[in-house]
Design a protein around this motif. Structure first.
Motif, PDB file in Angstrom:
ATOM      1  N   ASN A 172      73.915  37.947  41.137  1.00 48.95           N
ATOM      2  CA  ASN A 172      73.363  38.936  42.394  1.00 48.95           C
ATOM      3  C   ASN A 172      74.344  40.149  42.343  1.00 48.95           C
ATOM      4  OD1 ASN A 172      70.508  37.807  41.590  1.00 48.95           O
ATOM      5  ND2 ASN A 172      70.678  37.467  44.412  1.00 48.95           N
ATOM      6  N   ASN A 173      75.750  39.356  42.284  1.00 52.50           N
ATOM      7  CA  ASN A 173      77.072  40.500  43.668  1.00 52.50           C
ATOM      8  C   ASN A 173      77.285  41.082  41.625  1.00 52.50           C
ATOM      9  OD1 ASN A 173      78.626  41.179  44.913  1.00 52.50           O
ATOM     10  ND2 ASN A 173      80.607  40.345  43.330  1.00 52.50           N
ATOM     11  N   PHE A 174      76.320  40.854  40.235  1.00 50.35           N
ATOM     12  CA  PHE A 174      76.749  41.971  38.695  1.00 50.35           C
ATOM     13  C   PHE A 174      75.778  43.117  39.225  1.00 50.35           C
ATOM     14  CE2 PHE A 174      79.373  38.169  37.929  1.00 50.35           C
ATOM     15  CZ  PHE A 174      80.103  38.412  37.024  1.00 50.35           C
ATOM     16  N   ALA A 179      82.534  44.587  37.084  1.00 48.86           N
ATOM     17  CA  ALA A 179      82.714  43.259  36.793  1.00 48.86           C
ATOM     18  C   ALA A 179      83.026  42.354  36.807  1.00 48.86           C
ATOM     19  CB  ALA A 179      82.266  43.032  35.089  1.00 48.86           C
ATOM     20  N   TYR A 180      84.950  42.911  36.641  1.00 49.62           N
ATOM     21  CA  TYR A 180      85.890  42.136  37.379  1.00 49.62           C
ATOM     22  C   TYR A 180      85.885  42.219  38.940  1.00 49.62           C
ATOM     23  CZ  TYR A 180      90.846  41.509  37.150  1.00 49.62           C
ATOM     24  OH  TYR A 180      91.848  40.445  37.498  1.00 49.62           O
ATOM     25  N   GLY A 217      91.442  38.100  30.481  1.00 52.62           N
ATOM     26  CA  GLY A 217      91.592  38.544  29.453  1.00 52.62           C
ATOM     27  C   GLY A 217      91.071  40.175  29.467  1.00 52.62           C
ATOM     28  N   LYS A 218      91.247  40.678  28.111  1.00 57.52           N
ATOM     29  CA  LYS A 218      90.933  42.175  28.249  1.00 57.52           C
ATOM     30  C   LYS A 218      90.214  43.063  28.391  1.00 57.52           C
ATOM     31  CE  LYS A 218      95.774  42.396  26.635  1.00 57.52           C
ATOM     32  NZ  LYS A 218      97.098  43.074  26.662  1.00 57.52           N
ATOM     33  N   SER A 219      89.034  41.904  27.696  1.00 56.43           N
ATOM     34  CA  SER A 219      87.247  42.307  27.231  1.00 56.43           C
ATOM     35  C   SER A 219      86.742  43.260  28.509  1.00 56.43           C
ATOM     36  CB  SER A 219      86.637  41.159  27.374  1.00 56.43           C
ATOM     37  OG  SER A 219      86.137  39.853  28.122  1.00 56.43           O
ATOM     38  N   ILE A 220      87.392  42.449  29.695  1.00 55.86           N
ATOM     39  CA  ILE A 220      86.407  43.608  31.221  1.00 55.86           C
ATOM     40  C   ILE A 220      87.679  43.945  31.802  1.00 55.86           C
ATOM     41  CG2 ILE A 220      85.464  42.695  32.977  1.00 55.86           C
ATOM     42  CD1 ILE A 220      84.114  40.073  31.683  1.00 55.86           C
ATOM     43  N   PRO A 221      87.131  45.180  32.108  1.00 47.63           N
ATOM     44  CA  PRO A 221      88.359  45.931  32.491  1.00 47.63           C
ATOM     45  C   PRO A 221      88.683  45.752  33.979  1.00 47.63           C
ATOM     46  CG  PRO A 221      87.039  46.719  31.699  1.00 47.63           C
ATOM     47  CD  PRO A 221      86.607  46.357  31.911  1.00 47.63           C
ATOM     48  N   ARG A 222      89.844  45.707  34.234  1.00 51.52           N
ATOM     49  CA  ARG A 222      90.164  45.392  36.131  1.00 51.52           C
ATOM     50  C   ARG A 222      90.226  46.514  36.691  1.00 51.52           C
ATOM     51  NH1 ARG A 222      94.108  42.465  38.302  1.00 51.52           N
ATOM     52  NH2 ARG A 222      94.942  41.827  36.906  1.00 51.52           N
ATOM     53  N   GLY A 223      89.464  46.311  38.222  1.00 50.19           N
ATOM     54  CA  GLY A 223      88.682  47.266  38.351  1.00 50.19           C
ATOM     55  C   GLY A 223      87.267  47.579  38.311  1.00 50.19           C
ATOM     56  N   SER A 224      86.650  47.251  37.507  1.00 47.87           N
ATOM     57  CA  SER A 224      85.148  47.664  36.956  1.00 47.87           C
ATOM     58  C   SER A 224      83.967  46.563  38.269  1.00 47.87           C
ATOM     59  CB  SER A 224      84.600  47.097  35.133  1.00 47.87           C
ATOM     60  OG  SER A 224      84.953  45.770  35.134  1.00 47.87           O
ATOM     61  N   SER A 247      82.713  41.214  40.656  1.00 53.70           N
ATOM     62  CA  SER A 247      82.298  40.107  41.041  1.00 53.70           C
ATOM     63  C   SER A 247      82.684  38.748  40.237  1.00 53.70           C
ATOM     64  CB  SER A 247      81.626  40.583  39.718  1.00 53.70           C
ATOM     65  OG  SER A 247      80.935  41.674  40.352  1.00 53.70           O
ATOM     66  N   LEU A 248      83.217  39.306  38.813  1.00 57.63           N
ATOM     67  CA  LEU A 248      84.333  37.765  38.986  1.00 57.63           C
ATOM     68  C   LEU A 248      85.465  36.924  39.751  1.00 57.63           C
ATOM     69  CD1 LEU A 248      84.823  38.239  34.921  1.00 57.63           C
ATOM     70  CD2 LEU A 248      83.449  36.555  36.072  1.00 57.63           C
ATOM     71  N   VAL A 249      85.257  38.780  40.690  1.00 59.24           N
ATOM     72  CA  VAL A 249      86.270  37.925  41.338  1.00 59.24           C
ATOM     73  C   VAL A 249      86.386  36.792  42.624  1.00 59.24           C
ATOM     74  CG1 VAL A 249      89.032  38.520  43.654  1.00 59.24           C
ATOM     75  CG2 VAL A 249      88.351  39.884  41.117  1.00 59.24           C
ATOM     76  N   LEU A 250      84.890  37.504  43.110  1.00 61.61           N
ATOM     77  CA  LEU A 250      84.292  36.739  44.120  1.00 61.61           C
ATOM     78  C   LEU A 250      83.751  35.147  43.561  1.00 61.61           C
ATOM     79  CD1 LEU A 250      82.869  36.562  47.033  1.00 61.61           C
ATOM     80  CD2 LEU A 250      80.800  37.956  45.448  1.00 61.61           C
TER      81      LEU A 250
END
Length: 191
Positions: free
Chosen positions: A155-157, A105-106, A96-103, A108-111
């Motif tokens: 915790n990674n967030f 949060a993004y 989706g587009k709600s979480i910018p790539r490279g942020s 953290s979601l990858v992890l």
């Protein structure tokens, strides 16, 4: 026990001499399910998440309520289902587009996507064969690993306390599932 009530009623209605036997059967049938519930309570009291444990174990009516090993297997099945659902949610969040790539949060979601994939494909599956053999040790380690991975994801967030991540609920649930599976598996050591 519907059959017990039918048999008891039949005895009471048609055979006056059988009333004590019918009453005994009725009492016996009433007591047995409570013994099964006692084992669920005994298992769940060993975990810090008693209410969640009861909810998970009672959510599957076909489980053998007199078998701790089946409780652990059920918890690992729930773990796999929940990890798969969380992986799907993470994939949708990343697409989706709600979480910018490279942020943060993004990233953290990858992890978290990697961690939940490991839970669904390895941690939730690995203990099954050893549980069939009656060896709870791998289940204990896997349950602890899963609880740790859910905590690591959260915790990674970088949030602490009341701050929520996009998957806080899922991380908390998975942590509880891992801890519950570990607690019940530890009981198998003493059977």
């Amino acid at each position: 026990c519907k059959l017990c009530y039918i048999v008891s009623f039949s005895f009471l209605k048609h055979m006056r001499m059988m009333k004590p036997l019918a009453l005994f059967i009725l009492i016996l049938c009433t007591i047995q399910p409570n013994n099964a519930n006692d084992l669920i309570r005994k298992a769940c009291i060993q975990t810090p998440f008693y209410t969640d444990c009861i909810r998970y174990l009672k959510s599957y009516p076909n489980i053998d309520n007199s078998n701790l090993n089946e409780f652990v297997v059920l918890m690992f099945n729930i773990m796999k289902i929940e990890a798969t659902a969380t992986s799907t949610k993470i994939d949708k969040l990343l697409a989706g587009k709600s979480i910018p790539r490279g942020s943060r949060a993004y990233d953290s979601l990858v992890l978290c996507a990697k961690l939940y994939e490991e839970i669904a494909t390895s941690d939730a599956v690995r203990p099954m064969e050893s549980l069939i053999r009656g060896d709870p040790d791998i289940a204990i380690v896997a349950g602890k690993d899963v609880a740790g991975k859910a905590t690591q994801c959260e915790n990674n967030f970088g949030g602490r306390g009341s701050e929520k991540t996009p998957i806080t609920v899922e991380n908390n649930d998975m942590n509880h599932i891992g801890v519950i599976a570990t607690g019940i598996a530890e009981l198998l050591r003493y059977e």
